[in-house]
Design a protein around this motif. Structure first.
Motif, PDB file in Angstrom:
ATOM      1  N   SER A  55       5.658  -2.462  53.545  1.00 53.64           N
ATOM      2  CA  SER A  55       5.737  -2.061  54.966  1.00 53.64           C
ATOM      3  C   SER A  55       7.343  -1.516  55.396  1.00 53.64           C
ATOM      4  N   SER A  56       8.212  -1.930  54.584  1.00 53.08           N
ATOM      5  CA  SER A  56       9.650  -1.321  54.933  1.00 53.08           C
ATOM      6  C   SER A  56       9.826   0.085  54.687  1.00 53.08           C
ATOM      7  N   THR A  57       8.984   0.595  53.940  1.00 54.13           N
ATOM      8  CA  THR A  57       9.014   2.318  53.612  1.00 54.13           C
ATOM      9  C   THR A  57       7.644   3.057  53.635  1.00 54.13           C
ATOM     10  N   ARG A  58       6.836   2.066  54.524  1.00 46.61           N
ATOM     11  CA  ARG A  58       5.656   2.890  54.564  1.00 46.61           C
ATOM     12  C   ARG A  58       5.749   4.148  55.536  1.00 46.61           C
ATOM     13  N   VAL A  59       6.669   4.235  56.722  1.00 45.48           N
ATOM     14  CA  VAL A  59       6.705   5.638  57.386  1.00 45.48           C
ATOM     15  C   VAL A  59       7.162   6.625  56.704  1.00 45.48           C
ATOM     16  N   THR A  83      18.474   0.607  50.658  1.00 43.70           N
ATOM     17  CA  THR A  83      19.334   1.398  51.612  1.00 43.70           C
ATOM     18  C   THR A  83      18.733   2.517  51.842  1.00 43.70           C
ATOM     19  N   GLU A  84      19.138   3.333  52.992  1.00 51.59           N
ATOM     20  CA  GLU A  84      18.541   4.633  53.173  1.00 51.59           C
ATOM     21  C   GLU A  84      18.877   5.794  52.198  1.00 51.59           C
ATOM     22  N   ALA A  85      20.072   5.508  51.659  1.00 46.53           N
ATOM     23  CA  ALA A  85      20.290   6.285  50.331  1.00 46.53           C
ATOM     24  C   ALA A  85      19.529   6.481  49.170  1.00 46.53           C
ATOM     25  N   GLU A  86      18.992   5.079  48.937  1.00 44.05           N
ATOM     26  CA  GLU A  86      18.136   4.966  47.892  1.00 44.05           C
ATOM     27  C   GLU A  86      16.621   5.312  48.157  1.00 44.05           C
ATOM     28  N   LEU A  87      16.446   5.150  49.363  1.00 41.84           N
ATOM     29  CA  LEU A  87      15.089   5.616  49.806  1.00 41.84           C
ATOM     30  C   LEU A  87      14.804   7.208  50.043  1.00 41.84           C
ATOM     31  N   GLU A  88      16.061   7.863  50.434  1.00 45.62           N
ATOM     32  CA  GLU A  88      16.268   9.256  50.509  1.00 45.62           C
ATOM     33  C   GLU A  88      16.043   9.831  48.919  1.00 45.62           C
ATOM     34  N   ALA A  89      16.716   9.219  48.029  1.00 42.45           N
ATOM     35  CA  ALA A  89      16.489   9.606  46.710  1.00 42.45           C
ATOM     36  C   ALA A  89      15.005   9.825  45.988  1.00 42.45           C
ATOM     37  N   ILE A  90      14.457   8.679  46.308  1.00 40.77           N
ATOM     38  CA  ILE A  90      13.066   8.447  45.898  1.00 40.77           C
ATOM     39  C   ILE A  90      12.236   9.597  46.675  1.00 40.77           C
ATOM     40  N   SER A  91      12.250   9.575  48.083  1.00 41.22           N
ATOM     41  CA  SER A  91      11.529  10.641  48.727  1.00 41.22           C
ATOM     42  C   SER A  91      11.740  12.117  48.017  1.00 41.22           C
ATOM     43  N   ARG A  92      13.168  12.198  47.882  1.00 36.02           N
ATOM     44  CA  ARG A  92      13.587  13.561  47.133  1.00 36.02           C
ATOM     45  C   ARG A  92      12.720  13.951  45.954  1.00 36.02           C
ATOM     46  N   LYS A  93      12.605  12.719  45.097  1.00 34.68           N
ATOM     47  CA  LYS A  93      12.089  12.905  43.686  1.00 34.68           C
ATOM     48  C   LYS A  93      10.584  13.340  44.016  1.00 34.68           C
ATOM     49  N   ALA A  94       9.970  12.810  45.128  1.00 33.70           N
ATOM     50  CA  ALA A  94       8.348  13.292  45.513  1.00 33.70           C
ATOM     51  C   ALA A  94       8.449  14.768  45.840  1.00 33.70           C
ATOM     52  N   HIS A  95       9.314  15.169  46.547  1.00 33.04           N
ATOM     53  CA  HIS A  95       9.703  16.562  47.038  1.00 33.04           C
ATOM     54  C   HIS A  95       9.747  17.540  45.916  1.00 33.04           C
ATOM     55  N   GLU A  96      10.624  17.124  44.994  1.00 25.48           N
ATOM     56  CA  GLU A  96      11.130  17.949  43.924  1.00 25.48           C
ATOM     57  C   GLU A  96       9.813  18.030  42.962  1.00 25.48           C
ATOM     58  N   PHE A  97       8.780  16.793  42.909  1.00 25.55           N
ATOM     59  CA  PHE A  97       7.300  17.212  42.137  1.00 25.55           C
ATOM     60  C   PHE A  97       6.680  18.095  42.805  1.00 25.55           C
ATOM     61  N   ALA A  98       6.413  18.015  44.101  1.00 28.61           N
ATOM     62  CA  ALA A  98       5.558  18.787  45.047  1.00 28.61           C
ATOM     63  C   ALA A  98       6.137  20.238  44.868  1.00 28.61           C
TER      64      ALA A  98
END
Length: 132
Positions: free
Chosen positions: A48-52, A14-29
């Motif tokens: 491929s589904s999460t490449r962009v 889901t978009e929410a799951e993808l956003e949570a993972i992306s946010r985790k990378a942001h927090e590390f940075a």
């Protein structure tokens, strides 16, 4: 060797799951933990589904780390894939301007000289052409 425990155990569905993972990378940075942040980005880019989303987040992490040219490459890869998201175009434009300003700073102030306010002279005695 990077611990794989920071990587999600399953691909987001889901978009929410993808956003949570992306946010985790942001927090590390934000904490300066760039290798961890980039590992998550690479993991997203690998599917491929999460490449962009992975490219967008990696561009953000790289920019945060000061690697603007590499950030531009990631955003250009998104645009080259046919995705024309205005936010991507805006961000790559801002990064181009940042690179241009950085280049101008090097050209304007050779050998770290600082410019005087009058007549475009630098404290090292060099002059530059200016529209000021």
């Amino acid at each position: 060797p990077m611990s794989t425990s920071i990587l999600p155990t399953k691909r987001p569905t889901t978009e929410a799951e993808l956003e949570a993972i992306s946010r985790k990378a942001h927090e590390f940075a934000k904490k300066g933990q760039y290798e961890e942040a980039l590992s998550i980005c690479e993991w997203l880019i690998g599917e491929s589904s999460t490449r962009v989303a992975g490219l967008r987040r990696r561009a953000s992490v790289l920019e945060h780390r000061g690697e603007v040219e590499q950030a531009i490459e990631d955003l250009e890869a998104i645009l080259a894939s046919g995705i024309e998201e205005p936010a991507d175009m805006y961000q790559v434009g801002l990064l181009y301007l940042q690179v241009e300003r950085d280049m101008d700073a090097v050209i304007d102030r050779p050998n770290g000289a600082t410019r005087d306010r009058h007549k475009g002279a630098t404290r090292s005695g060099r002059f530059r052409v200016s529209n000021e």
